[in-house]
Design an enzyme around this catalytic site. Structure first.
Site, PDB file in Angstrom:
ATOM      1  CB  SER A 116      -0.903   0.021   1.239  1.00  0.00           C
ATOM      2  OG  SER A 116      -1.573   1.267   1.352  1.00  0.00           O
ATOM      3  CE1 TYR A 131      -4.341  -2.065   4.467  1.00  0.00           C
ATOM      4  CE2 TYR A 131      -3.574   0.185   4.112  1.00  0.00           C
ATOM      5  CZ  TYR A 131      -3.927  -1.056   3.610  1.00  0.00           C
ATOM      6  OH  TYR A 131      -3.850  -1.280   2.253  1.00  0.00           O
TER       7      TYR A 131
END
Length: 258
Positions: A145, A158
């Site tokens: 990500s 996250y």
């Protein structure tokens, strides 16, 4: 330049929808000989597999929850039993549960790290172990990500999981370069997946019109599409990207740090 998978046996997680499903479909179109597809949504995974089977490759589907410590061995075991080997792996599954520095909980930490970092590590261990035992080359792609660079405030945990997986990607690439095993990653930006739609419209309460509002704020006037990530993943899986390894490519609409 031809991007082909030429008979390779490829394992894809998160294959019931979104990035994983797009990777699975494109891998089939690109000549993969066999696909092992896994997702905790067993019915959705089976439906994707049935749609792909008509394109030529043999398909095995495995319903598995990656928060279960035994899931990696189960997925890899299914690949070896049915097809005898693993040539490629795409770790596309992941959770995006929100948690900031102020509201994170031990439960969210444990779940996110279990699915986003621990499971990919053990899947890589299974795949690399198979490749090394056979003295065979292989390729692994981890869907990371753009948040691994820092992350949005509500994505603290996250972002940490993706940062961990980014380091594991480079570590595995360095450790197994002489084994001809390439390991690369994609730092994915904001993509319009089914999971993101549920997160934005339902969990975060932004309603059905969230996508249009979000798209209007983006440089391209839209979010990234799963197919765009899939094209990059299949390229990194293929021999066309050799000898690239240990690389994490930013697939995002903004230049990081600009």
């Amino acid at each position: 330049m031809k991007v082909e998978l030429s008979g390779k046996v490829v394992v894809v997680t998160g294959a019931a929808s979104g990035i994983g499903a797009a990777v699975a479909r494109l891998a089939a179109e690109s000549g993969a000989g066999a696909l092992v597809l896994s997702d905790r949504d067993a019915d959705g995974c089976r439906a994707v597999g049935e749609g792909i089977a008509g394109q030529g490759p043999a398909v095995e589907t495995v319903g598995a929850d990656l928060s279960d410590l035994g899931s990696a061995a189960a997925i890899a075991g299914a690949a070896r039993r049915r097809f005898g080997r693993i040539d490629g792996l795409v770790n596309a599954a992941g959770l995006t549960t929100r948690a900031s520095m102020l509201d994170g909980t031990p439960g969210v930490w444990e779940e996110l790290f279990a699915v986003n970092a621990r499971a990919p590590y053990f899947l890589m261990r299974e795949a690399i172990g198979d490749m090394v035992a056979r003295g065979a080359a292989g390729a692994i792609v981890n869907v990371l990500s753009i948040n691994a660079h820092c992350g949005a405030p509500d994505l603290a945990i996250y972002s940490a999981t993706k940062g961990a997986l980014l380091t594991l990607t480079k570590n595995a690439a360095n450790a197994h370069l002489r084994d001809r095993i390439r390991v690369n990653g994609i730092n994915l930006g904001w993509a319009a997946t089914e999971a993101e739609h549920r997160m934005q419209s339902e969990t975060l309460g932004h309603g059905p019109g969230w996508l249009e509002a979000a798209a209007a704020r983006m440089p391209l006037g839209r979010l990234l599409e799963p197919g765009e990530a899939a094209r990059l993943a299949v390229f990194l899986l293929s021999d066309a990207s050799a000898p690239m390894t240990g690389v994490a490519l930013d697939l995002e609409q903004r230049v990081t740090g600009a």
